[in-house]
Motif scaffolding. Structure first.
Motif, PDB file in Angstrom:
ATOM      1  N   GLY A 132      -3.751   3.458   9.043  1.00  0.00           N
ATOM      2  CA  GLY A 132      -4.295   2.317   9.481  1.00  0.00           C
ATOM      3  C   GLY A 132      -5.540   1.825   8.583  1.00  0.00           C
ATOM      4  O   GLY A 132      -5.964   2.460   7.699  1.00  0.00           O
ATOM      5  N   GLY A 133      -6.152   0.813   9.072  1.00  0.00           N
ATOM      6  CA  GLY A 133      -7.415   0.297   8.496  1.00  0.00           C
ATOM      7  C   GLY A 133      -8.552   0.870   8.601  1.00  0.00           C
ATOM      8  O   GLY A 133      -8.513   1.979   9.388  1.00  0.00           O
ATOM      9  N   GLY A 134      -9.659   0.714   7.783  1.00  0.00           N
ATOM     10  CA  GLY A 134     -10.869   1.234   8.119  1.00  0.00           C
ATOM     11  C   GLY A 134     -11.359   1.912   6.623  1.00  0.00           C
ATOM     12  O   GLY A 134     -10.510   2.723   6.102  1.00  0.00           O
ATOM     13  N   SER A 135     -12.344   1.526   6.441  1.00  0.00           N
ATOM     14  CA  SER A 135     -13.146   2.371   5.093  1.00  0.00           C
ATOM     15  C   SER A 135     -13.411   3.607   5.693  1.00  0.00           C
ATOM     16  O   SER A 135     -13.660   4.252   6.698  1.00  0.00           O
TER      17      SER A 135
ATOM     18  N   GLN B  51       0.948  -1.297  -0.090  1.00  0.00           N
ATOM     19  CA  GLN B  51       0.030   0.059   0.057  1.00  0.00           C
ATOM     20  C   GLN B  51       0.867   1.089   0.065  1.00  0.00           C
ATOM     21  O   GLN B  51       1.954   1.257   0.339  1.00  0.00           O
TER      22      GLN B  51
ATOM     23  N   ALA C  84      -6.637   4.258   1.485  1.00  0.00           N
ATOM     24  CA  ALA C  84      -6.761   3.254   2.585  1.00  0.00           C
ATOM     25  C   ALA C  84      -8.183   3.393   2.716  1.00  0.00           C
ATOM     26  O   ALA C  84      -8.770   2.280   3.158  1.00  0.00           O
TER      27      ALA C  84
ATOM     28  N   SER D 252      -0.600   2.866   5.486  1.00  0.00           N
ATOM     29  CA  SER D 252      -0.083   2.291   6.501  1.00  0.00           C
ATOM     30  C   SER D 252       0.072   3.303   7.520  1.00  0.00           C
ATOM     31  O   SER D 252      -0.279   2.847   8.791  1.00  0.00           O
TER      32      SER D 252
END
Length: 740
Positions: free
Chosen positions: A201-204, A193, A283, A198
């Motif tokens: 972080g994760g998450g839509s 990515q 991300a 990074s």
């Protein structure tokens, strides 16, 4: 078999720009089997790596593998390939800049750059031809040769027959289904990515908005597009993330409503725009539909990149010093250093000028040249360039005679006359090299934005909303251009929707302070109208122990009267508990730097971290330059010497990152080792309030880059530990550690 050419479409180019590539990859040019966004098609001796959903009319990057030496298991192949890919991105998306240290040279459609940095000791250059299609629009990019530097680029041999073959067979490659890949083995290519993904972080987008943002962030994100808003917050409070969320929400809302909306996201660093913010958008929306909307569009980059696009410098044969604010300041430092050396050796300086200068100025000129250059550059950026002051003008006379602010270096009237003389020589030196200085670029932009041409074009090229991240790096001239880049001169209520994120204490020079407190509060420089304030106080990056140390460090800042803008550190950590920051002292600089990298290696190993999660950050620029060249440690780190180096993080592995705080601001690490928190750079008896404030800002930025572990090192050789740490030591937010 031997491959003759490698062909990439624009998506493959973008994905390979952030991929982790081992030298072994250049023997096979294969793709991991789980890769579904790309396909590899081999037609005879041509290798196509293209999007699985590629179009026949896509733009291509074509590499002549026979004449561009990237095949084989060579470390140098990766460096050259990285640069080819970056030039390809620049060709497809002009807002992606080619770093000036690569020494790009243009000759019509031909372009050449260095294949490696000067530190690698290579004089090899890469040669490209920018091909044009219908109506003279740029289409494909042909990387046709690597060789030693050649003065006449047009004389470098070029085999157009291989280019013609690649184009002729491209349609067959598009129509061919992905060829079977072996399902076993270790692959030397890992698609990763973007950097910002990074960090984010994760998450839509919906997960972020509904579950992750704070009440304060939501207030900013939900602000209507009718007036200016200031987003103020300490390091780690999520200012950039808030901008990314609001940008993506506004794009999606406008697209769903089929409403025309042009958004600009302006930064001082192109790496922050193209690597960090773009990565955050990726991300939250990996499909990247925000790049292809029909009604809502976003432009990201620096103000210098915007000026380059609008003024079309390349077509006029002109070259800005840089398109990155920070890189530009570094290049200006080199020019000023040479001019200063030349000036102080002249008989006139030795016989007369020197006698007229103040003791304070002479002290840093004679004893601390680096500090002198820093102050001169700061004067250029905060005053002379910002206010476009020229010699023998009314403004110049006012500059030399007006009283100084208490946070400025106490230059006397004669000191300022000398600085004006240096500035004049500096401008002439840039002109002799056919370079435009950073302030000249902004001056040209401000002039253009008042022309009849722009009044006609602003309806199509202007913006409806402008976001500015790291506003504390924008000088007055830069800020004053913002209101003119809007599609409409004013909204119905007489205000403009500019959304500004900033933290004055992260500014390493005086440009933000030179706005004046009312300008910061009311956007006077931007002419956007009175603004509302949203303040972020919840810190997500750091543990409570790090936040407590930053609060004590904040107490060391000299007090500034900025009508409420220079506020005490208000961050409250939302992270889990961790270790207290530690302080370790050493007798010598050599002992300190050796132990710094030993600590980094231990942390990578014991905490099972990747090298990109551990950073050694140096507070002293001269020592940083020395350590970069030190043979005994050169294989222990990945250097980051400018924001455009951030893409190299993917190769850190077991090596830590080595940099200075200003090059990694906006990023975060699991662990930071902050070196040379020495009294020599913070001693009030040898430094002005302004110098100490900037040094504390440097320390503040460096310390706030960590989320878990912070280690500070000082050297007795440079006066011992800095007095700015006394409050933290007294309050025990900083504890004494042990040498390794």
């Amino acid at each position: 078999m031997g491959y003759r050419a490698l062909i990439l479409d624009s998506l493959a180019t973008e994905l390979l720009d952030t991929a982790l590539i081992e030298p072994e990859w250049f023997q096979s040019l294969d793709l991991p089997p789980e890769t579904d966004r790309l396909k590899r098609i081999i037609i005879d001796d041509l290798v196509y790596i293209i999007s699985s959903a590629v179009e026949v009319d896509s733009n291509l990057l074509i590499i002549d593998l026979e004449n561009v030496g990237i095949l084989g298991n060579q470390e140098s192949a990766r460096y050259a390939f990285d640069r080819i890919v970056r030039v390809g991105l620049h060709h497809f998306r002009p807002e992606v800049a080619i770093p000036l240290k690569w020494a790009p040279y243009h000759d019509g459609p031909l372009l050449s750059i260095y294949a490696e940095t000067a530190a690698k000791g290579s004089g090899n250059r890469l040669y490209f031809e920018q091909k044009t299609g219908e109506e003279n629009h740029l289409r494909h990019l042909f990387a046709y040769r690597s060789s030693h530097a050649v003065l006449d680029v047009s004389a470098v041999p070029k085999d157009d027959s291989i280019y013609t073959r690649c184009i002729a067979d491209y349609e067959d490659a598009v129509l061919t289904e992905r060829q079977d890949e072996p399902q076993i083995g270790n692959y030397s290519l890992v698609l990763s990515q973007p950097l910002g993904a990074s960090i984010s972080g994760g998450g839509s987008l919906s997960e972020w908005y509904e579950n992750k943002v704070t009440k304060q962030q939501r207030q900013f994100i939900d602000s209507p597009l009718t007036e200016p808003v200031r987003l103020r917050g300490a390091a780690g409070t999520g200012k950039t993330q808030s901008i990314a969320i609001k940008v993506l929400r506004e794009l999606q809302r406008a697209e769903n409503e089929k409403r025309k909306l042009r958004i600009a996201v302006l930064t001082h660093s192109n790496a922050l725009a193209h690597d960090v913010i773009a990565g955050m958008l990726f991300a939250m929306d990996p499909s990247e539909t925000w790049r292809d909307h029909s009604h809502a569009t976003v432009w990201m980059g620096t103000l210098y990149e915007l000026a380059k696009d609008l003024l079309q410098y390349e077509r006029k044969g002109l070259t800005p010093l840089s398109l990155d604010g920070r890189e530009g300041r570094q290049l200006q430092r080199m020019v000023v250093s040479e001019i200063l050396d030349e000036t102080i050796q002249t008989p006139k300086y030795q016989i007369s000028t020197r006698k007229s200068l103040s003791k304070a100025f002479l002290h840093i000129l004679d004893e601390r040249k680096s500090d002198a250059i820093e102050e001169i550059l700061n004067e250029f950026a905060a005053t002379l360039d910002a206010e476009n002051i020229s010699p023998n003008s009314t403004e110049a006379e006012r500059y030399t005679t007006t009283n100084r602010e208490h946070w400025q270096f106490p230059f006397s009237e004669e000191d300022r006359k000398f600085i004006l003389h240096l500035h004049e020589k500096y401008v002439k030196e840039l002109e002799s090299q056919n370079l435009l200085s950073m302030d000249q670029v902004i001056g040209d932009l401000n002039h253009y934005l008042h022309l009849h041409e722009w009044r006609q074009l602003r309806k199509t090229k202007g913006f409806d909303v402008v976001f500015v991240d790291e506003y504390h790096y924008f000088n007055r001239a830069e800020a004053s251009s913002l209101h003119n880049i809007f599609r409409e001169a004013k909204t119905t209520n007489g205000k403009l929707p500019i959304f500004m994120a900033y933290d004055l204490k992260q500014g390493r020079d005086d440009v933000a302070l030179a706005h004046g407190s009312k300008a910061m509060m009311n956007f006077t420089a931007t002419q956007a109208g009175a603004s509302s304030l949203v303040e972020l106080t919840e810190v997500f990056r750091s543990t409570p122990q790090i936040a407590e140390f930053l609060r004590d460090l904040d107490g060391a800042f000299p007090a500034l009267d900025l009508e409420g803008e220079w506020t005490p550190y208000g961050g409250f950590s939302q992270s889990g508990s961790g270790e207290k920051p530690s302080l370790i002292g050493y007798e010598t600089n050599q002992e300190l730097v050796d132990d710094a990298f030993k600590i980094a290696r231990e942390q990578i190993k014991s905490k099972k971290l990747s090298g990109r999660q551990v950073a050694v950050l140096c507070l002293n620029e001269l020592l940083f330059d020395q350590y970069l060249k030190a043979g005994r440690i050169k294989d222990q780190f990945i250097p980051v010497t400018e924001r455009s180096d951030l893409n190299g993080f993917r190769y850190a592995k077991r090596k830590c990152v080595f940099s200075m705080p200003q090059y990694v601001s906006g990023l975060q690490f699991e662990s930071v080792i902050l070196i040379h928190v020495d009294e020599a750079d913070f001693d009030p008896s040898n430094n002005t309030n302004g110098q100490i404030r900037r040094q504390i800002s440097n320390c503040y930025v460096g310390a706030s880059r960590t989320s878990n572990t912070l280690t500070l090192l000082y050297s007795e050789e440079r006066g011992g530990k800095s007095g700015i740490l006394s409050g933290a030591l007294a309050n025990e937010s900083l504890v004494v550690g042990e040498k390794r």
